[in-house]
Design a protein around this motif. Structure first.
Motif, PDB file in Angstrom:
ATOM      1  N   ALA A   1     154.007 -36.380  43.576  1.00 37.22           N
ATOM      2  CA  ALA A   1     155.228 -35.570  43.701  1.00 37.22           C
ATOM      3  C   ALA A   1     156.476 -36.440  43.567  1.00 37.22           C
ATOM      4  O   ALA A   1     157.470 -36.021  42.955  1.00 37.22           O
ATOM      5  CB  ALA A   1     155.233 -34.839  45.036  1.00 37.22           C
ATOM      6  N   ASN A   2     156.440 -37.644  44.111  1.00 40.24           N
ATOM      7  CA  ASN A   2     157.582 -38.560  43.991  1.00 40.24           C
ATOM      8  C   ASN A   2     157.784 -39.008  42.544  1.00 40.24           C
ATOM      9  O   ASN A   2     158.924 -39.172  42.088  1.00 40.24           O
ATOM     10  CB  ASN A   2     157.382 -39.777  44.896  1.00 40.24           C
ATOM     11  CG  ASN A   2     157.536 -39.434  46.366  1.00 40.24           C
ATOM     12  OD1 ASN A   2     158.142 -38.424  46.722  1.00 40.24           O
ATOM     13  ND2 ASN A   2     156.974 -40.262  47.233  1.00 40.24           N
ATOM     14  N   ILE A   3     156.683 -39.224  41.815  1.00 40.11           N
ATOM     15  CA  ILE A   3     156.800 -39.608  40.413  1.00 40.11           C
ATOM     16  C   ILE A   3     157.487 -38.511  39.611  1.00 40.11           C
ATOM     17  O   ILE A   3     158.359 -38.767  38.768  1.00 40.11           O
ATOM     18  CB  ILE A   3     155.408 -39.925  39.818  1.00 40.11           C
ATOM     19  CG1 ILE A   3     154.827 -41.192  40.457  1.00 40.11           C
ATOM     20  CG2 ILE A   3     155.485 -40.092  38.299  1.00 40.11           C
ATOM     21  CD1 ILE A   3     153.410 -41.511  40.003  1.00 40.11           C
ATOM     22  N   PHE A   4     157.130 -37.251  39.911  1.00 40.16           N
ATOM     23  CA  PHE A   4     157.650 -36.114  39.146  1.00 40.16           C
ATOM     24  C   PHE A   4     158.947 -35.548  39.726  1.00 40.16           C
ATOM     25  O   PHE A   4     159.555 -34.675  39.117  1.00 40.16           O
ATOM     26  CB  PHE A   4     156.601 -35.000  39.083  1.00 40.16           C
ATOM     27  CG  PHE A   4     155.518 -35.237  38.071  1.00 40.16           C
ATOM     28  CD1 PHE A   4     155.543 -34.591  36.858  1.00 40.16           C
ATOM     29  CD2 PHE A   4     154.486 -36.119  38.327  1.00 40.16           C
ATOM     30  CE1 PHE A   4     154.544 -34.799  35.915  1.00 40.16           C
ATOM     31  CE2 PHE A   4     153.487 -36.350  37.403  1.00 40.16           C
ATOM     32  CZ  PHE A   4     153.514 -35.686  36.184  1.00 40.16           C
ATOM     33  N   SER A   5     159.328 -36.018  40.921  1.00 40.43           N
ATOM     34  CA  SER A   5     160.517 -35.492  41.606  1.00 40.43           C
ATOM     35  C   SER A   5     160.414 -33.980  41.824  1.00 40.43           C
ATOM     36  O   SER A   5     161.345 -33.218  41.550  1.00 40.43           O
ATOM     37  CB  SER A   5     161.795 -35.827  40.820  1.00 40.43           C
ATOM     38  OG  SER A   5     161.961 -37.228  40.710  1.00 40.43           O
ATOM     39  N   VAL A   6     159.237 -33.546  42.287  1.00 45.27           N
ATOM     40  CA  VAL A   6     159.001 -32.140  42.614  1.00 45.27           C
ATOM     41  C   VAL A   6     158.393 -32.080  44.009  1.00 45.27           C
ATOM     42  O   VAL A   6     158.056 -33.109  44.611  1.00 45.27           O
ATOM     43  CB  VAL A   6     158.066 -31.459  41.590  1.00 45.27           C
ATOM     44  CG1 VAL A   6     158.682 -31.482  40.207  1.00 45.27           C
ATOM     45  CG2 VAL A   6     156.693 -32.130  41.570  1.00 45.27           C
ATOM     46  N   SER A   7     158.218 -30.884  44.524  1.00 45.01           N
ATOM     47  CA  SER A   7     157.613 -30.732  45.844  1.00 45.01           C
ATOM     48  C   SER A   7     156.104 -30.928  45.761  1.00 45.01           C
ATOM     49  O   SER A   7     155.489 -30.718  44.704  1.00 45.01           O
ATOM     50  CB  SER A   7     157.924 -29.345  46.412  1.00 45.01           C
ATOM     51  OG  SER A   7     157.206 -28.354  45.715  1.00 45.01           O
ATOM     52  N   CYS A   8     155.511 -31.296  46.893  1.00 39.14           N
ATOM     53  CA  CYS A   8     154.058 -31.486  46.953  1.00 39.14           C
ATOM     54  C   CYS A   8     153.312 -30.194  46.640  1.00 39.14           C
ATOM     55  O   CYS A   8     152.205 -30.225  46.090  1.00 39.14           O
ATOM     56  CB  CYS A   8     153.659 -31.998  48.336  1.00 39.14           C
ATOM     57  SG  CYS A   8     154.282 -33.651  48.737  1.00 39.14           S
ATOM     58  N   GLN A   9     153.910 -29.060  46.986  1.00 33.08           N
ATOM     59  CA  GLN A   9     153.259 -27.769  46.757  1.00 33.08           C
ATOM     60  C   GLN A   9     153.011 -27.532  45.269  1.00 33.08           C
ATOM     61  O   GLN A   9     151.950 -27.042  44.880  1.00 33.08           O
ATOM     62  CB  GLN A   9     154.121 -26.646  47.326  1.00 33.08           C
ATOM     63  CG  GLN A   9     153.496 -25.261  47.182  1.00 33.08           C
ATOM     64  CD  GLN A   9     154.388 -24.173  47.734  1.00 33.08           C
ATOM     65  OE1 GLN A   9     155.509 -24.433  48.164  1.00 33.08           O
ATOM     66  NE2 GLN A   9     153.895 -22.938  47.725  1.00 33.08           N
TER      67      GLN A   9
END
Length: 337
Positions: free
Chosen positions: A96-104
């Motif tokens: 999620a950090n790599i993609f800058s999105v939420s874990c969901q």
């Protein structure tokens, strides 16, 4: 001073460059100048990405798979064993950090990939996991092969100036990464020059909007990963991709097709010729022993995918596939006569 500190922190995060805070021209450090620090003309290292028929990228272009699912697949493929498709253990938070999105969003994409059998979970639940990736969604006999006799894969940049390194650094977004990858597989693998590709074609492949695609192309140009080439009015656009491929393709020894080799059998176990490895043709379990006096024990992933000779692994794959294709009444003695 607070405003200056905030500006410095933001620029350091964007560029990775730590300016001299005692200089008077601190505000002259711009994002454009930082781009020059990460621009890479020739790739230094590569990763192998499956492509051509029945691959994830082909099914994305056909409209079968979603762009975000394909991006998650490419991420796990980048951090995996490219011969056998076994990914590293990565936490949902890391992805999620790599993609800058939420874990969901990552969890939902992984769930869809598992349901569609692109992923097979080997260990871990919810927060962290290791997966076996399917490189081509077809039977082994229908797998596309390159001229060297290996499953068709495209070399893409990794490490310094690599795709996921730039994504994690915030230089590009995941949608720009997907567009760059699609341009790559429709380019000359020796020069990095793409075929003429229109915005409408990219929209059909990705299901992104026209504005989103234009913004992604602009972002790739600013990141030094893309250059627009001159074109005539009403013509589709061609691009120069960066980093460029190696100037000279590495020579590889053509891989001959593996055929049946009569291994020693004991029940469902088939033994390698050096007697250090054995595979259970019914369960695909692999065991190892360092010498003939030691007992066999289950081989770790490190043993199977890094220390195990590739020729033995390929022989085991042949015998397991042969056993799986046998009628049920013949599986008691799968050795051909």
């Amino acid at each position: 001073m607070i405003n200056n500190t905030a500006i410095i922190n933001r620029k350091v995060q964007q560029s990775g460059i730590y300016p001299d805070i005692y200089e008077d021209n601190i505000n002259d450090v711009s994002l454009e100048s930082s781009r020059l620090q990460v621009f890479l003309e020739i790739q230094k290292d590569t990763m192998q990405v499956p492509f051509q028929s029945s691959s994830m990228l082909e099914r994305l272009m056909e409209g079968i798979e979603k762009a975000f699912d394909a991006a998650i697949y490419l991420c796990y493929n980048a951090f995996s064993n490219w011969d056998w498709g076994i990914s590293h253990s990565m936490s949902i938070r890391k992805v999620a950090n790599i993609f800058s999105v939420s874990c969901q969003y990552v969890q939902q994409a992984i769930a869809r990939l598992c349901v569609s059998t692109w992923f097979k979970r080997l260990s871990g639940l919810h927060k962290i996991g290791k997966f076996e990736l399917k490189h081509h969604f077809c039977e082994y006999e229908d797998t596309p092969f390159d001229k060297d006799g290996r499953p068709a894969k495209c070399a893409m940049p990794r490490g310094e100036g690599g795709l996921f390194e730039r994504l994690e650094a915030g230089d590009i977004c995941w949608k720009s990464l997907v567009i760059w990858v699609l341009l790559k597989i429709n380019s000359d693998f020796t020069t990095g020059l793409t075929e003429p590709i229109s915005i409408a074609q990219l929209r059909e492949w990705t299901r992104f909007g026209n504005t989103t695609i234009c913004d992604c192309i602009k972002e790739l140009v600013e990141a030094g990963m893309l250059e627009k080439l001159e074109r005539r009015p009403q013509e589709a656009q061609s691009y120069q991709l960066y980093p460029k491929p190696y100037a000279k393709r590495r020579e590889r020894k053509p891989m001959s097709e593996r055929t049946w080799r009569d291994m020693r059998a004991m029940g469902n176990w088939r033994y390698s010729f050096n007697e250090q490895w054995r595979v259970n043709v019914a369960t695909s379990d692999i065991q190892y022993r360092p010498n003939s006096k030691a007992p066999f024990r289950n081989a770790s992933d490190c043993k199977k995918y890094h220390e195990m000779p590739k020729s033995i692994r390929q022989d085991f794959d042949v015998v397991v596939r042969f056993y799986a294709d046998l009628p049920m009444d013949l599986k008691q003695n799968p050795c051909p006569t």
